[in-house]
Structure formats: structure tokens, C-alpha cells
Design a protein around this motif. Structure first.
Motif, PDB file in Angstrom:
ATOM      1  N   CYS A 157     -17.033 -20.453-116.164  1.00 28.06           N
ATOM      2  CA  CYS A 157     -18.115 -21.390-116.490  1.00 28.06           C
ATOM      3  C   CYS A 157     -17.804 -22.796-115.971  1.00 28.06           C
ATOM      4  O   CYS A 157     -16.651 -23.130-115.685  1.00 28.06           O
ATOM      5  CB  CYS A 157     -18.303 -21.480-118.007  1.00 28.06           C
ATOM      6  SG  CYS A 157     -18.648 -19.915-118.818  1.00 28.06           S
ATOM      7  N   GLN A 239     -22.615 -20.136-115.758  1.00 28.15           N
ATOM      8  CA  GLN A 239     -21.947 -19.253-114.820  1.00 28.15           C
ATOM      9  C   GLN A 239     -22.638 -19.323-113.462  1.00 28.15           C
ATOM     10  O   GLN A 239     -23.674 -19.966-113.317  1.00 28.15           O
ATOM     11  CB  GLN A 239     -21.944 -17.822-115.374  1.00 28.15           C
ATOM     12  CG  GLN A 239     -21.143 -17.694-116.664  1.00 28.15           C
ATOM     13  CD  GLN A 239     -21.218 -16.299-117.259  1.00 28.15           C
ATOM     14  OE1 GLN A 239     -22.290 -15.713-117.359  1.00 28.15           O
ATOM     15  NE2 GLN A 239     -20.063 -15.765-117.655  1.00 28.15           N
ATOM     16  N   TRP A 406     -17.270 -12.696-122.391  1.00 28.59           N
ATOM     17  CA  TRP A 406     -16.756 -12.134-121.149  1.00 28.59           C
ATOM     18  C   TRP A 406     -16.077 -10.785-121.391  1.00 28.59           C
ATOM     19  O   TRP A 406     -16.131  -9.888-120.530  1.00 28.59           O
ATOM     20  CB  TRP A 406     -15.787 -13.105-120.460  1.00 28.59           C
ATOM     21  CG  TRP A 406     -14.451 -13.296-121.096  1.00 28.59           C
ATOM     22  CD1 TRP A 406     -14.106 -14.245-122.015  1.00 28.59           C
ATOM     23  CD2 TRP A 406     -13.258 -12.530-120.849  1.00 28.59           C
ATOM     24  NE1 TRP A 406     -12.776 -14.125-122.369  1.00 28.59           N
ATOM     25  CE2 TRP A 406     -12.241 -13.069-121.659  1.00 28.59           C
ATOM     26  CE3 TRP A 406     -12.959 -11.451-120.031  1.00 28.59           C
ATOM     27  CZ2 TRP A 406     -10.946 -12.574-121.682  1.00 28.59           C
ATOM     28  CZ3 TRP A 406     -11.665 -10.927-120.040  1.00 28.59           C
ATOM     29  CH2 TRP A 406     -10.673 -11.498-120.854  1.00 28.59           C
TER      30      TRP A 406
END
Length: 460
Positions: A157, A239, A406
Motif C-alpha cells: 500500500c 494498492q 493480505w
């Protein structure tokens, strides 16, 4: 179909399938008819395999609620046929006849109900199988880290600020000559570039970025966004895919997500005729702290075309408060919430599933919605009213998940790959082979195909 090269001027058997995922035994390309038959049969095989595995799995229990829902769907369909006939003043069509018309000769009520039962078992066990395997990977830190290293680019990120300015060509007269339009467009482009360059030179920190964005935003931009608010230009937990959705090209994305970036870096880009300024707030990182949440909401939406926006806002607030009170006073708050959600939720994206958003992580929702959802004190069953630019949200907190997003992303991908491989191997095995002279398929196939042709090619 048009996207993958299907020609509607030809029948399926008269045109070659252009893909490479299926070839005939002799290595030649199939027709579209052969490909459709292949994929349909493969789907049938997969369902039989999953159903077989489910029936053999002693640890799996089919949710009775899912069984009841399937039965309800059938009874609702029968009721709809009666209601439709009554509305037209006629006699309702027999359910078995309706099924034959929809699915071809050989279909009947008993077979249809059996298929629905199998579809229910297929859906429930597929979800169970995926979750079981995903949970296995979630518990394996080494595997997660290994796969993270391979997907780092997509998972990491960046927090950044963004401002974009397009040349203002709104004042160019429609009846202007081409030369005049070209000259005016070039001037507008030059003006936008000068404006961006001047703004870029004055940015020293986040506060100055916010102030300058508000000063340089066009009236058209300000009509849709409030640039005096910090969150308007801020992107958090963004992202690669999020940056792409922001209109950034690969050059800008590569710069933004470079390991060389540090907080305070800034750069301008020309992208598709517009000028962008990017400012790095927090350089590339992996979000290991945010635990995704599940929340429900009922949106009481503002009327964007209301002549009196203030009055509309007051009315919508009163409506939201009344709904909130009704839910809060109910003996079963969740049941009341779900009941009202069916009729009162203006969010078309969640009205069908009780206002539920699952695995919400930071950066997914607008800030007030996000702030309420990620309050550290939040617990199951908490309720509240949140105001956003869209309207008032009646919130119902469901749960906080155990791992950062994630990990779920990677675990789900690995689980899906494992299940897909297992199904492909089973389909190719003798255990689930389909006889080429299968009588049921031989009977159903022509009928179903004829039905498709008469439906979709009636005017060709």
C-alpha cells in the motif's frame, strides 16, 4: 460473446471457437457449438464431483436454512406463475409444462427439484471446501510469506494525495472554426499546465497541498467534491489497483510504489491530456495492522436534485432517526434491521443481502463510514447513524476478522487454485467420466440446443 469473437450472423455450429482452452481430440479447433457443449458438460461433471465429495465428507453438515431457502425458491416460482396468470385473467400453466418450455424435453418437477437440491449442496459445499482450505493456509505463516513475496507489487500500500486538472475547454463556442477550436484548446492546455506548475512549486507539506487543491480546483470539480476537506485528495491504504482506478498510468504508479519513495516526495505527470500532482504521505508498506470487518448499513440517500438541499437533509435525518429507533426498540434488532433493509435501503449494491459488506478494510469506504466501522471499541451488535456525502447510514456492526486482509487474499487464492486443480483432475479421471452414448444427455442436448436457437436466433 461479442467480446470473445462470437459472430451473431452465424449459427454456433458454423463458426470456429477462437480460444485455446479447449481443442478436439485430433488437435483441431472446435466450433462454438462443440465448445458450449464441452463447457456445459464440464460444469455438470464438477457439480457431480462436489456433490459426491459432500456426501462422503463426514465433517460437513448442510445448513438447514439453505435447504429451506431452496424449497422457498421453488414455491415462490410456482406462486409467481399463478399470480401472473391471475393478473392476465387466465389459467396458470402447469409447473411441469413451464419447466419443459424453459429447460427442454425431459425436464419435470421431480427432476427440477432434484437439480435444485444438488445445486444447493454444490454451493454450500463449495463454500465450505474453500473456507476449509483457506483456513489451512491462514495458519501457515511460511506459505503466506512466500506467496506475499511473489505478489508484493499487488499487495503493498501507499498513502498519497492526488490532484488533477484538465484543460478547461467549456468556453469554446460550438460554431467556432476548427482553427479557432484548436487554438483555444492549445491555450487551455497551456493554462492548465501553468496552473499545475505554479501549484507544484508551492507545495511544502500536506496542509499546503489541501489549501492549494482547494484554490486551484475548477468550479466544475467543486460541484462534485469539497476540496476544503482533507479526505478529498487523500488516498490511504491504496494498492496498485486503486491507483490505476485513480486514473494514473504505469509511469506514475511505478514512481508512487517505488522503494525509493519517502514521505514528502512529490511529482507531476501529464496523463491522457490532464495534469496530475502526486504527494507521498506514507511510502510503500504492507498493512499488517488493519483487521477487516463485516458491517451492515441502511442508506437513507440525499436527493441530489432537491431544490432545497437543507430541507431534504433535515427530512432524511429525521427518517434515519425514525428507522434507527424502530430497530433499537425491537426485541430482535438484527431481524428488524433486515426487515427494514428490504424496503428502506437506498444502496442498491447491498439491499439484496441485508445491507452487508464483508471484509471491509481501510480505504474501501468514505471516511465517516470507515471511522465508525474501525473504532477500536466497536463490538458485535453495535448500532449508530453516520452522515456521509451520500446520506445517512444506519450502521450495524457484525464482526472483526482475525487476520489482516493480505493474508485472506493470498489464502483464498491458494485455496481456489487447489480446488480448481482437484476438480480438473477429477473431471479428467475415469471415476467421473461421461459415456459418449449417455442416453440422458443424448435426449436433453438437442432439445436444449433447439430452445437456445429459437430464442436467440428468432430474428436472424
Amino acid at each position: 460473446l461479442a467480446y470473445v469473437g462470437y459472430d451473431y450472423s452465424k449459427l454456433p455450429e458454423d463458426q470456429e471457437y477462437p480460444g485455446t482452452d479447449y481443442t478436439l481430440e485430433d488437435g483441431s479447433a472446435p466450433t462454438w457449438k462443440q465448445y458450449i457443449e464441452y463447457t456445459a458438460l464440464k460444469r455438470m461433471q464438477q457439480m457431480e464431483i462436489i456433490v459426491d465429495l459432500a456426501e462422503k465428507d463426514t465433517e460437513f453438515e448442510l445448513d438447514p436454512a439453505a435447504v429451506e431457502e431452496a424449497k422457498t425458491q421453488i414455491s415462490d416460482l410456482k406462486a409467481q406463475l399463478k399470480e401472473s396468470a391471475a393478473a392476465q385473467g387466465g389459467t396458470p400453466i402447469a409447473f411441469s409444462k413451464y419447466l419443459r418450455l424453459q429447460y427442454g424435453d425431459g425436464m419435470n418437477t421431480a427432476l427440477f427439484e432434484k437439480i435444485v437440491e444438488k445445486q444447493t449442496l454444490f454451493a454450500e459445499y463449495t463454500e465450505y471446501l474453500g473456507k476449509t482450505k483457506s483456513d489451512k493456509y491462514l495458519a501457515d505463516t511460511a506459505v503466506l510469506e512466500e506467496n506475499y513475496a511473489e505478489q508484493k507489487t499487488a499487495i503493498d500500500c501507499v498513502d498519497y494525495r492526488i490532484f488533477a486538472l484538465s484543460p478547461d475547454t467549456s468556453a469554446i463556442a460550438e460554431d467556432a472554426s476548427e482553427e479557432e477550436k484548436t487554438a483555444a484548446t492549445n491555450q487551455a492546455t497551456e493554462d492548465a499546465k501553468k496552473k499545475i506548475d505554479a501549484m507544484f512549486g508551492k507545495i511544502t507539506d500536506e496542509a499546503s497541498f489541501i489549501t492549494l487543491a482547494n484554490e486551484n480546483a475548477t468550479e466544475a470539480q467543486k460541484e462534485s467534491m469539497d476540496f476544503s476537506k482533507s479526505e478529498t485528495t487523500l488516498r490511504t491504504f491504496a494498492q496498485n489497483a486503486d491507483a490505476s482506478n485513480d486514473g494514473l498510468n504505469q509511469e506514475a504508479i511505478d514512481w508512487l510504489y517505488s522503494a525509493d519513495r519517502k514521505a514528502g516526495d512529490k511529482k507531476s505527470f501529464e496523463i491522457s491530456g490532464a495534469y496530475y500532482i502526486l504527494y507521498v504521505v506514507k511510502p510503500v508498506y504492507r498493512d499488517d495492522t488493519t483487521l477487516p470487518v463485516d458491517v451492515r448499513h441502511i442508506l437513507v440517500q440525499f436527493d441530489t436534485e432537491a431544490t432545497d438541499a437543507a430541507a431534504d437533509k433535515d427530512a432524511k435525518k429525521a427518517e434515519a432517526e425514525a428507522l434507527f429507533t424502530s430497530i433499537n426498540e425491537a426485541d430482535d434488532k438484527l431481524a428488524k434491521f433486515l426487515e427494514l433493509c428490504e424496503t428502506e435501503n437506498d444502496d442498491t449494491g447491498s439491499v439484496e443481502n441485508g445491507g452487508l459488506y464483508e471484509y471491509v478494510t481501510k480505504g474501501d469506504m468514505v471516511k465517516p463510514f470507515e471511522d465508525w466501522s474501525f473504532d477500536p471499541a466497536r463490538k458485535e451488535g453495535d448500532m449508530g447513524i453516520v452522515e456521509t456525502d451520500y446520506g445517512y447510514h444506519i450502521m450495524y456492526f457484525v464482526q472483526t476478522h482475525e487476520y489482516p486482509m493480505w493474508k485472506y487474499t493470498i489464502a483464498d487464492e491458494l485455496a481456489n487454485d487447489e480446488v480448481t486443480k482437484m476438480l480438473d483432475e477429477a473431471v479428467a479421471s475415469d471415476a467421473y467420466a461421461v459415456a459418449k452414448d449417455n442416453a440422458v444427455i443424448a435426449k436433453l442436448n438437442p432439445s436444449i440446443y433447439d430452445s437456445i436457437i429459437s430464442s436467440y436466433y428468432a430474428t436472424v
